[in-house]
Design an enzyme around this catalytic site. Structure first.
Site, PDB file in Angstrom:
ATOM      1  N   ASP A 178       0.870  -1.169  -0.126  1.00  8.30           N
ATOM      2  CA  ASP A 178      -0.076  -0.115  -0.012  1.00  8.30           C
ATOM      3  C   ASP A 178       0.892   1.296  -0.109  1.00  8.30           C
ATOM      4  OD1 ASP A 178      -2.269  -1.606   0.154  1.00  8.30           O
ATOM      5  OD2 ASP A 178      -1.852  -1.670   2.431  1.00  8.30           O
ATOM      6  N   HIS A 205      -5.414  -3.297   5.395  1.00  5.74           N
ATOM      7  CA  HIS A 205      -4.746  -3.725   4.277  1.00  5.74           C
ATOM      8  C   HIS A 205      -5.699  -4.441   3.199  1.00  5.74           C
ATOM      9  CE1 HIS A 205      -1.679  -5.101   1.320  1.00  5.74           C
ATOM     10  NE2 HIS A 205      -1.968  -6.195   1.571  1.00  5.74           N
TER      11      HIS A 205
END
Length: 341
Positions: A178, A205
């Site tokens: 990310d 996530h």
């Protein structure tokens, strides 16, 4: 940073110095284990960890095809010795003496599949691997890549608690992809050198639980609110973007392997006493009311040295933080319930 792991072409004299540096006795011996090493993430991750001069022993494990992967990367002329292990009977041998265990094991996401759809298969795999880690290398740092990370990290925590080996400082959900995406997308719109960009990403996530803090990005660029919203959405949907682009033929394996190697490198540096190693990770945390949360973490000889607070948030980020909490709480509880059933 990871770029230090890659040796660029250099003069023969400089190359000789670099090679001697790789074998330097001042670098501690470190055994790294990859569980799921023959898979789509596991193979490129095995290659990248073979290139890391901090690794002295690289142990590759999977249910099938591991000897071939080990033979292949084992021919690369870097410091680490490579061993390949296959099947349930070999799992203990693969894990014994590990300093760091990286877990990309599991099935990948396919088109139309949410991370939640992966849950039952991957949760079972993670549960079994966690039982083995608790038995054979309870002191190792554990880097969880297997999705859904928001649930698999709590599963591992519960299994370790049952075994009496849980150390909250040593269990990490790898959310580095990310961060990598946020850096790339931000640099693309900011006319800055991507190698110098940093963007903290907090929360979890998956989907809306991924919250990039572009207000804290460095170097700071004056981007419009609409562009920040678009970059946030693209970061949250990065995995889907790759799944759709691969048209059913795979998921984000190469970028995930890079991100996994980046975070593993940071963990090894922390273990070796390198100061001020800070990366984002999904860990046990008290900075929100949720038991696990991704934020900046200072890494050290015991794993997590300090979980850093969120810092100042923009109004948009404050909204995003509140919006993600219910989904993240549900995913965490789902993992805990699975581990205890």
């Amino acid at each position: 940073m990871f770029r230090s792991m890659i040796v660029r072409s250099a003069s023969p004299v400089k190359q000789g110095i670099l090679r001697r540096g790789f074998a330097s006795e001042s670098v501690p011996d470190r055994k790294v284990v990859i569980l799921g090493a023959a898979g789509g993430i596991g193979q490129p991750l095995s290659l990248l960890m073979k290139l890391n001069p901090l690794v002295s022993s690289l142990s590759l494990y999977d249910i099938a095809n591991t000897p071939g992967v080990a033979a292949d990367v084992g021919h690369i002329n870097t410091r680490s010795q490579v061993s390949g292990y296959m099947g349930d009977d070999d799992l203990g041998k693969a894990l014994e003496g590990a300093d760091l265990v990286i877990i990309p094991a599991g099935v990948p996401r396919k088109p139309g599949m949410t991370r939640d759809d992966l849950f039952n298969i991957n949760a079972g795999i993670v549960k079994n691997l966690s039982i083995a880690i608790a038995k054979y290398c309870p002191q190792a740092l554990v880097n969880m890549i297997s999705n859904p990370v928001n649930s698999t990290v709590p599963i591992a925590a519960e299994i370790f608690k049952k075994a009496g080996t849980y150390d909250e400082k040593k269990l990490f959900g790898v959310t580095t992809l990310d961060v990598v995406r946020a850096r790339t997308f931000y640099a693309g719109k900011s006319d800055v050198n991507v190698a110098e960009v940093n963007v903290p990403v907090v929360g979890g996530h998956a989907g809306i639980t991924i919250l990039p803090l572009f207000s804290q990005a460095s170097p700071q660029a004056n981007l419009s609110d609409d562009l920040i919203r678009a970059l946030t959405k693209r970061t949250q949907d990065g995995g889907t973007e790759v799944v759709e682009a691969k048209a059913g033929k795979g998921s984000a394996t190469l970028s995930m392997a890079y991100a996994g190697a980046l975070f593993a490198d940071a963990c090894l540096k922390g273990l070796n006493g390198v100061p001020n190693v800070v990366e984002c990770s999904f860990v046990q945390s008290t900075i929100t009311e949720l038991p696990f949360f991704a934020s900046k973490v200072r890494l050290g000889k015991n794993g997590v040295e300090e979980v850093l607070d969120l810092g100042p948030l923009s109004d948009f980020e404050k909204e995003g933080l509140e919006a993600l909490k219910a989904e993240l709480k549900s995913s965490i509880e789902k993992g805990i319930k699975f581990a205890n059933q």
